[in-house]
Design an enzyme around this catalytic site. Structure first.
Site, PDB file in Angstrom:
ATOM      1  N   CYS A 110      48.666  38.268  50.349  1.00  0.00           N
ATOM      2  CA  CYS A 110      49.100  39.666  50.303  1.00  0.00           C
ATOM      3  C   CYS A 110      50.109  39.880  51.420  1.00  0.00           C
ATOM      4  O   CYS A 110      50.190  39.091  52.356  1.00  0.00           O
ATOM      5  CB  CYS A 110      47.930  40.622  50.456  1.00  0.00           C
ATOM      6  SG  CYS A 110      48.368  42.318  49.992  1.00  0.00           S
ATOM      7  N   CYS A 112      50.335  42.996  53.086  1.00  0.00           N
ATOM      8  CA  CYS A 112      50.022  44.161  53.934  1.00  0.00           C
ATOM      9  C   CYS A 112      49.660  43.785  55.370  1.00  0.00           C
ATOM     10  O   CYS A 112      49.870  44.563  56.287  1.00  0.00           O
ATOM     11  CB  CYS A 112      48.929  45.016  53.307  1.00  0.00           C
ATOM     12  SG  CYS A 112      47.337  44.200  53.188  1.00  0.00           S
ATOM     13  N   LYS A 185      41.305  45.631  41.145  1.00  0.00           N
ATOM     14  CA  LYS A 185      41.129  46.093  42.519  1.00  0.00           C
ATOM     15  C   LYS A 185      41.441  47.575  42.576  1.00  0.00           C
ATOM     16  O   LYS A 185      42.530  48.016  42.227  1.00  0.00           O
ATOM     17  CB  LYS A 185      42.061  45.316  43.444  1.00  0.00           C
ATOM     18  CG  LYS A 185      42.008  45.803  44.889  1.00  0.00           C
ATOM     19  CD  LYS A 185      42.819  44.919  45.806  1.00  0.00           C
ATOM     20  CE  LYS A 185      42.811  45.464  47.212  1.00  0.00           C
ATOM     21  NZ  LYS A 185      43.607  44.640  48.124  1.00  0.00           N
ATOM     22  N   ARG A 195      40.711  47.578  57.279  1.00  0.00           N
ATOM     23  CA  ARG A 195      42.073  47.846  57.759  1.00  0.00           C
ATOM     24  C   ARG A 195      42.124  47.832  59.283  1.00  0.00           C
ATOM     25  O   ARG A 195      43.150  47.517  59.863  1.00  0.00           O
ATOM     26  CB  ARG A 195      42.593  49.136  57.149  1.00  0.00           C
ATOM     27  CG  ARG A 195      42.802  48.927  55.646  1.00  0.00           C
ATOM     28  CD  ARG A 195      43.330  50.121  54.929  1.00  0.00           C
ATOM     29  NE  ARG A 195      43.353  49.849  53.485  1.00  0.00           N
ATOM     30  CZ  ARG A 195      43.613  50.752  52.558  1.00  0.00           C
ATOM     31  NH1 ARG A 195      43.898  51.994  52.922  1.00  0.00           N
ATOM     32  NH2 ARG A 195      43.611  50.422  51.294  1.00  0.00           N
ATOM     33  N   ARG A 207      47.735  53.437  48.923  1.00  0.00           N
ATOM     34  CA  ARG A 207      47.975  52.336  47.987  1.00  0.00           C
ATOM     35  C   ARG A 207      47.737  52.741  46.531  1.00  0.00           C
ATOM     36  O   ARG A 207      47.594  51.910  45.663  1.00  0.00           O
ATOM     37  CB  ARG A 207      47.050  51.165  48.322  1.00  0.00           C
ATOM     38  CG  ARG A 207      47.215  50.617  49.722  1.00  0.00           C
ATOM     39  CD  ARG A 207      46.777  49.168  49.794  1.00  0.00           C
ATOM     40  NE  ARG A 207      46.316  48.732  51.087  1.00  0.00           N
ATOM     41  CZ  ARG A 207      47.080  48.579  52.161  1.00  0.00           C
ATOM     42  NH1 ARG A 207      48.374  48.872  52.106  1.00  0.00           N
ATOM     43  NH2 ARG A 207      46.566  48.153  53.293  1.00  0.00           N
ATOM     44  N   GLU A 223      43.939  45.025  33.018  1.00  0.00           N
ATOM     45  CA  GLU A 223      44.454  44.312  34.191  1.00  0.00           C
ATOM     46  C   GLU A 223      43.968  42.859  34.197  1.00  0.00           C
ATOM     47  O   GLU A 223      44.722  41.939  34.494  1.00  0.00           O
ATOM     48  CB  GLU A 223      43.984  44.995  35.490  1.00  0.00           C
ATOM     49  CG  GLU A 223      44.702  46.287  35.829  1.00  0.00           C
ATOM     50  CD  GLU A 223      46.088  46.062  36.409  1.00  0.00           C
ATOM     51  OE1 GLU A 223      46.488  44.891  36.599  1.00  0.00           O
ATOM     52  OE2 GLU A 223      46.785  47.059  36.677  1.00  0.00           O
ATOM     53  N   LYS A 238      36.701  44.414  42.581  1.00  0.00           N
ATOM     54  CA  LYS A 238      36.605  44.832  43.980  1.00  0.00           C
ATOM     55  C   LYS A 238      36.819  46.319  44.095  1.00  0.00           C
ATOM     56  O   LYS A 238      37.781  46.823  43.513  1.00  0.00           O
ATOM     57  CB  LYS A 238      37.687  44.079  44.752  1.00  0.00           C
ATOM     58  CG  LYS A 238      37.818  44.445  46.201  1.00  0.00           C
ATOM     59  CD  LYS A 238      38.980  43.738  46.795  1.00  0.00           C
ATOM     60  CE  LYS A 238      39.183  44.269  48.191  1.00  0.00           C
ATOM     61  NZ  LYS A 238      40.399  43.841  48.789  1.00  0.00           N
TER      62      LYS A 238
HETATM   63  C1  PBG Z   1      44.725  43.252  51.246  1.00  0.00           C
HETATM   64  C2  PBG Z   1      43.261  43.355  51.176  1.00  0.00           C
HETATM   65  C3  PBG Z   1      42.423  44.442  51.477  1.00  0.00           C
HETATM   66  C4  PBG Z   1      41.114  44.000  51.343  1.00  0.00           C
HETATM   67  C5  PBG Z   1      41.185  42.682  50.937  1.00  0.00           C
HETATM   68  N1  PBG Z   1      42.514  42.299  50.820  1.00  0.00           N
HETATM   69  C6  PBG Z   1      42.747  45.783  51.981  1.00  0.00           C
HETATM   70  C7  PBG Z   1      43.423  46.784  51.164  1.00  0.00           C
HETATM   71  O1  PBG Z   1      43.786  46.577  50.008  1.00  0.00           O
HETATM   72  O2  PBG Z   1      43.638  47.844  51.741  1.00  0.00           O
HETATM   73  C8  PBG Z   1      39.869  44.812  51.613  1.00  0.00           C
HETATM   74  C9  PBG Z   1      38.639  44.024  51.915  1.00  0.00           C
HETATM   75  C10 PBG Z   1      37.540  44.792  52.529  1.00  0.00           C
HETATM   76  O3  PBG Z   1      37.546  46.032  52.637  1.00  0.00           O
HETATM   77  O4  PBG Z   1      36.565  44.126  52.952  1.00  0.00           O
HETATM   78  N2  PBG Z   1      45.470  43.892  50.295  1.00  0.00           N
END
Ligand code: PBG
Length: 312
Positions: A110, A112, A185, A195, A207, A223, A238
């Site tokens: 990712c 981010c 997700k 975060r 997001r 999806e 998730k």
């Molecule tokens: C990255 C990502 C996130 C999580 C996993 N990969 C954060 C998000 O999308 O904000 C969250 C995992 C967690 O809360 O344990 N995109």
């Protein structure tokens, strides 16, 4: 049939095993760093030397694998730390592969964690540009595979990322590297503590323009279907516990390995309630994981992986 533990054991339908669990780990630059994450007691930002120790422990507990999240030394607009062959995750994978052979290493793919603005892609005119972000993701996945990752796991929710990653891996001789797609997700408040851990809070907006609306179930099936069509080998739902219906729907519909992520907020709620004496921690750790497996997820990403493995 419930009168005694041996009888209950005889008719038990769902059994957890340590190999069902994937332990999420956060790796950061430096040496001898092990910084506890405030909202996630018992979880740390770790430098590579500490990470390797943690991985040895995971292996000795027979946990199914680890998934790595990187905290780079510097973040920029181009997420360049994400696809740098000498980036933090790439170096971490090499170290684990050298020092803890046999442990399954998955990498989160990712942007981010690597962008200065905290979004999962390239910002064009104030919003994430889907197609422009695919290049970074494909490049990241390739460098992870080159470093030795066993599985790459895109979590960004850009459309077309699985196809872009599959093509890049295949062109470079990594046709055997599987893709675990975070296919369904949701845009969830349960990611709050993560975060802090990954230092990836979006600096503006949220997001919701790329992650799913919590109100939608049919859309999740769509999806997943798209990601499988693009070449995903394994799919994920998730968060987990608030979305058990989605896990069940996916299990009944798709004949592929299914994972679910018990995310940071799910973890922190249990830990916080238990530390107040409001719930029995060990009991609900096992109960929550059992419910996720019963719903249909064979693989569970969970911050309780080590604790649950010990309890079992
Ligand atoms: C990255 C990502 C996130 C999580 C996993 N990969 C954060 C998000 O999308 O904000 C969250 C995992 C967690 O809360 O344990 N995109």
């Amino acid at each position: 049939m419930r009168a005694s533990e041996p009888l209950r054991e005889l008719v038990r339908e769902t059994r957890l095993e340590p190999s069902n669990f994937i332990l999420p780990l956060f790796v950061c630059p430096g040496e001898n760093v092990k910084r506890e994450i405030g909202a996630m007691p018992g979880n740390y930002q770790m430098s590579i030397d500490q990470l390797v120790i943690e991985c040895r422990e995971a292996k000795s507990l027979a946990i199914g694998g680890v998934i790595l999240f990187g905290i780079p030394a510097r973040k920029d607009e181009q997420a360049s730390g994400g696809y740098d062959p000498e980036g933090i995750v790439q170096r971490a994978v090499r170290a684990i592969k050298a020092e803890v052979p046999g442990l399954v290493v998955i990498t989160d793919v990712c942007n981010c964690e690597y962008t200065s603005h905290g979004h999962c892609g390239k910002i064009v005119n104030g919003d994430v540009d889907n197609d422009a972000s695919l290049e970074w993701l494909a490049a990241s996945a390739l460098t992870h595979a080159q470093a030795g990752a066993d599985i790459v796991a895109p979590s960004d929710m850009m459309d077309g990322r699985v196809a872009a990653i599959r093509q890049r891996l295949d062109e470079n001789g990594f046709s055997n590297t599987p893709i675990l797609s975070y296919a369904a997700k949701y845009a969830s408040g349960f990611y709050g503590p993560f975060r802090e851990a990954a230092e990836s809070t979006p600096q503006f907006g949220d997001r919701r323009s790329y992650q799913m609306d919590p109100a939608n179930a049919r859309e999740a099936m769509r999806e997943i279907e798209l990601d499988l069509h693009e070449g995903a080998d394994m799919i994920m739902v998730k968060p987990a516990m608030p979305y058990l219906d989605i896990i069940r729907m996916a299990r009944d519909r798709f004949e592929v390995p299914l994972a679910a992520y018990q995310v940071s907020g799910e973890f922190s709620m249990i830990v916080a309630a238990a530390s107040n004496g409001w719930v029995d921690r060990e009991r609900i750790v096992i109960e929550s994981l059992t419910s996720i497996k019963r719903a249909g997820a064979n693989t569970i990403l969970t911050y309780f992986a080590k604790e649950a493995a010990r309890l079992l």
